[in-house]
Design a protein around this motif. Structure first.
Motif, short mmCIF file in Angstrom:
data_model
loop_
_atom_site.label_atom_id
_atom_site.label_comp_id
_atom_site.label_asym_id
_atom_site.label_seq_id
_atom_site.Cartn_x
_atom_site.Cartn_y
_atom_site.Cartn_z
N ASP A 64 41.62 42.19 43.29
CA ASP A 64 40.51 41.61 42.97
C ASP A 64 41.19 40.39 41.92
N GLN A 65 40.14 39.50 41.45
CA GLN A 65 40.25 37.94 40.92
C GLN A 65 41.15 38.48 39.66
N ASP A 66 41.26 39.51 39.17
CA ASP A 66 42.02 39.84 37.68
C ASP A 66 43.55 40.53 38.29
N LYS A 70 43.83 43.26 40.05
CA LYS A 70 43.79 44.82 39.76
C LYS A 70 43.54 45.25 41.08
N GLN A 77 44.35 35.42 44.62
CA GLN A 77 43.71 36.19 43.27
C GLN A 77 43.30 34.97 42.30
N GLU A 78 44.30 33.97 42.35
CA GLU A 78 44.03 32.73 41.36
C GLU A 78 42.77 32.14 41.84
N LYS A 105 39.66 33.93 40.99
CA LYS A 105 39.49 33.78 39.64
C LYS A 105 38.76 32.39 39.21
N GLU A 128 34.67 32.01 37.82
CA GLU A 128 34.51 31.13 36.56
C GLU A 128 33.58 29.93 36.99
N HIS A 140 33.59 42.62 41.35
CA HIS A 140 35.04 42.17 41.89
C HIS A 140 35.10 41.54 43.39
#
Length: 251
Positions: A77-79, A81, A140-141, A144, A148, A158
């Motif tokens: 996911d974006q974090d 994980k 991922q980045e 993220k 935001e 997620h």
């Protein structure tokens, strides 16, 4: 003398039994004909997947006579994980397929999802599963930053990336939501603008259509404010909110 009393007793009992048959047996027959007993049996069958507690009137998507469950999956996911289908157990959640550079329907879909997120803000048993169909770009980045940008704050939402072929398999076979590459369309990818609604036990759920069949998916492009699009199709976000609330009440 005692023999006569005994005979009178037998006669009295027989009369009572006959009277019971005359009065009550027709009523029992009428009740069976009226399907009262059948209806009770049907209720018990309808809650076979959740024998205790409340269950809503939303339908299960059945394939080959079995209620369809979310298939197994594992993505990042974006974090950063690793998120699997197990992480969504015990939660009501929505599923979408999108990509961050989508120039057409994805921004509208995700604005609607953010509105739904805010409606159920603070609930630990509600989430969203967003799968990118362009994982080569959507790292991922990137995910993220996208989260935001759109105001995605629910910790159970997620945005996931992984192997492209696995994502397409999950979309087209696992959820029956179309997704694919097409160099002739803007953005290079095409996909459905629908959302799938999943209950706490991992089953795909939906309400009935006008013919009594499950709608299967919910339109995700048209907002509540728009009410309908240029083709006259009505929005289903308000409907989706109602059905999420129903599933949240289930055990």
């Amino acid at each position: 003398m005692s023999t006569k009393k005994t005979n009178y007793s037998f006669i009295g009992i027989a009369f009572i039994i006959l009277l019971f048959g005359i009065i009550f047996v027709p009523k029992i027959v009428d009740r069976i004909k009226g399907d009262d007993v059948t209806r009770i049996e049907s209720r018990s069958k309808n809650i076979s997947t959740n024998s205790e507690g409340y269950i809503s009137d939303l339908m299960f998507l059945e394939i080959n006579g079995e209620s369809k469950k979310v298939p197994q999956f594992s993505f990042t996911d974006q974090d950063g994980k690793t998120i699997t289908n197990i992480d969504y157990e015990g939660k009501v959640y929505l599923v979408e397929f999108f990509f961050t550079t989508c120039p057409t329907i994805c921004p509208r879909m995700n604005r609607n999802l953010v509105q739904i997120q805010n409606t159920f803000s603070g609930l630990e048993d509600f989430g969203v599963a967003s799968f990118t169909i362009n994982p080569d770009n959507d790292t991922q980045e990137v995910l993220k930053a996208y989260a935001e940008k759109y105001g995605i704050t629910n910790p159970n939402w997620h945005l996931m990336t992984g192997d492209k072929n696995v994502v397409f398999e999950l979309a087209n076979v696992g959820f029956n939501i179309y997704a694919g590459e097409n160099s002739n369309v803007e953005g290079g990818f095409e996909h459905s603008g629908n959302f799938a609604l999943i209950d706490k036990n991992g089953f795909i759920r939906s309400r009935k259509d006008n013919f009594g069949n499950p709608k299967i998916f919910y339109k995700g492009i048209i907002s509540e404010e728009e009410k309908e699009d240029e083709d006259g199709q009505t929005e289903e976000i308000s409907m989706l909110k109602e059905d999420i609330a129903k599933l949240l009440k289930e055990d």
